[in-house]
Structure formats: C-alpha cells, structure tokens
Design an enzyme around this catalytic site. Structure first.
Site, PDB file in Angstrom:
ATOM      1  CG  ASP A 148       2.377  16.413  -8.122  1.00 28.28           C
ATOM      2  OD1 ASP A 148       2.301  15.566  -7.207  1.00 28.28           O
ATOM      3  OD2 ASP A 148       3.305  16.433  -8.956  1.00 28.28           O
ATOM      4  CE1 TYR A 208       2.035   1.187  -4.769  1.00 30.23           C
ATOM      5  CE2 TYR A 208       2.417  -1.135  -4.294  1.00 30.23           C
ATOM      6  CZ  TYR A 208       1.561  -0.109  -4.624  1.00 30.23           C
ATOM      7  OH  TYR A 208       0.217  -0.364  -4.824  1.00 30.23           O
TER       8      TYR A 208
END
Ligand SMILES: NC(=O)c1ccc[n+]([C@@H]2O[C@H](COP(=O)([O-])OP(=O)(O)OC[C@H]3O[C@@H](n4cnc5c(N)ncnc54)[C@H](O)[C@@H]3O)[C@@H](O)[C@H]2O)c1
Length: 260
Positions: A73, A165
C-alpha cells in the site's frame, strides 16, 4: 495488451529495471506489460494482490521477462520505501520509475474531513515524492534515470466532487518541475504525463454512460476512445533514451481535449 507489432521497440529499455506503482490493473498493468514486451525487467507494487499475481503469470506466459510483484500500500510510506529497497536488491538499481498509483474516488466537498483529505493526498501525491526520493541516489550515481509521474488533465478542467484528486494532480506538476531541476545536473529526467479520459476497466465500469461518452467525443478533437496503450507508448518513449533531452515537462494524451 493490444497488438504492438506496429509500434516502436526501444533498445535502451532492454534489461532496464523499471518500477511501476499501482501496476496490477488499469494503466499500470498496461505499463507493466509493455515494458516487459520491450525486454525490461519490471517490478510493480499494488494493493490488489490477486490481480498482481495474475498479471505476473500472464506476462510470463508470453515468454517475456517475468515481472516482480510486491503487494504494498503506497500510502504506507515506510513499507513502500522498504519494498523499493528490496526490489533494487533483487533486480538492481531502478532506472525508470513510473509513479502511477492513484484513486479518483468522488466526494461531495461539504463532507470532506481532514483525515480523508490527508488520505487522498497519500494515495495520489505523497508516494510520488517519496518513491522519487528513494530511487534518485542510484540514478544520480549512474548519471541517468527517468521518473514519470502520472498527472491528469482533470487538474485543468472543472469537474465536480474531485477536489482532493485535482489538487493532488495539480501538485504533481509542481513536483515534476522541482525534481527535474534538482536531479537534472546528474542526468536524471523527471516528466509528468497527463492522460485525458482513458478506457480502463474501472473507468468503463464506474463512469461510462451514453451521455458521458457523447460529451467525451465532443470535447476531444480526435473523437475516438483512448486506450491504455495510447498512454503506455508515451510512457515508453519518456523512459527510453530517445527522449534524453526532455525533462520538467507535462505531456498530454487526451485526444485534443485541452487546448491551453
Ligand atoms: N484512466 C484515466 O482516464 C486516467 C485519466 C487521468 C489520469 N489517470 C491517472 O493514471 C493513473 C492510473 O489510473 P487508472 O485509471 O489506471 O486507475 P485504476 O484505478 O484503474 O488503477 C489504479 C491502480 O492503483 C492501485 N492502487 C490504488 N491505491 C493504491 C495504494 N494505496 N497502494 C498501491 N496501489 C494502489 C489499484 O489497485 C489499481 O491497480 C492514476 O494516477 C490516475 O490518476 C487516469
């Protein structure tokens, strides 16, 4: 992977050690497959372990160098740095880094909490800096290397519910310019790629509707749907010595959506 026989082969990518983050699906999987098809020694990380292992098997079946996959991750920066060191110990120093992992999950602005904002930065921005920092010393010592950061044209268009984002993707352009200046004197290049709307499985599943497709076709100068291979071929060129004098730039693959 599409039929690549009509596209370029880059001799400088043969045996190159390439690291791709988020390589188990979508654009990243296409990068892994295409670098392997060039004869590169590819390592990739992803949280999706099953998809990662399946991709390794798929590439190996084509009689190409078997990629190395590590479940990781990238939000866990300590773990990611450890994995990068392990990959370098196994394959050799990384010559090409493709900072690709990301997540475009939508969120209404009013509902964003600080923890969530921080997590969005971790998945979309922070790992790009720390992966570059981790591979740069060996690249600098070798006097060559190519770091390719995945941005997005969304940082330049007005979309709803994607604030974190788009903020991260805008930041990637600043990161690219700064690192290109930092590492340029030692021959290390840093560029960012801004895809438009690319037809990955996730995009098709989550966002494709007849209305969205009509909007896309009208927005692009070239109305065809863009495929992962369209982005991968630019990434290959940026990784290869063919682009040896290009750094600090953003490279747009969007069918002519952005005109600024
Ligand atoms: N597809 C598009 O239209 C498009 C457009 C612009 C920019 N991009 C950018 O290109 C890159 C790839 O996008 P994509 O469309 O292939 O996305 P995708 O969601 O299809 O694939 C992303 C991959 O990253 C992995 N990933 C997600 N979070 C992770 C984490 N924390 N640690 C490790 N791996 C993780 C996922 O498991 C997945 O395999 C992203 O940076 C994205 O922002 C894509």
């Amino acid at each position: 992977m599409t039929d690549e026989t009509r596209y370029a082969i880059y001799p400088s990518l043969r045996d190159a050690v390439v690291l791709v983050s988020g390589g188990a699906s979508g654009l990243g999987a296409e990068f892994v497959a295409q670098f392997a098809a060039q004869g590169a020694r590819v390592a990739f990380v992803d949280v999706a372990a099953e998809a990662g292992e399946a991709l390794v098997a798929e590439v190996a079946e084509r009689d190409q160098p078997r990629p190395v996959f590590r479940a990781c991750d990238v939000r866990d920066l300590d773990a990611y740095r450890r994995v990068i060191a392990e990959i370098a110990a196994e394959l050799g120093d990384v010559q090409v880094l493709v900072n690709n992992a990301g997540s475009d999950t939508r969120h209404p602005v009013a509902e964003v909490e600080p923890r969530y904002w921080d997590e969005r930065m971790r998945v979309n921005l922070d790992h790009q800096f720390f992966a570059a920092q981790a591979v740069a010393p060996a690249m600098r010592a070798a006097g060559r290397g190519s770091i390719i950061n995945m941005g997005s044209i969304s940082a330049h268009v007005d979309l709803l519910d994607l604030t974190a984002y788009m903020t991260a993707k805008a930041g990637i352009e600043g990161l690219t310019r700064s690192l290109s200046r930092e590492y340029g004197p030692d021959g290390v290049r840093v560029n960012c790629v801004l895809p438009g709307w690319i037809m990955t499985p996730r995009q098709l599943e989550n966002w494709m509707t007849p209305e969205a497709d009509a909007h896309r076709a009208a927005a692009q100068a070239l109305p065809h749907r863009l495929e992962p291979g369209d982005v991968a071929r630019l990434v290959l060129w940026l990784a290869a010595d063919d682009s040896r004098s290009c750094t600090g730039q953003r490279w747009v693959v969007d069918g002519g959506w952005l005109h600024s």
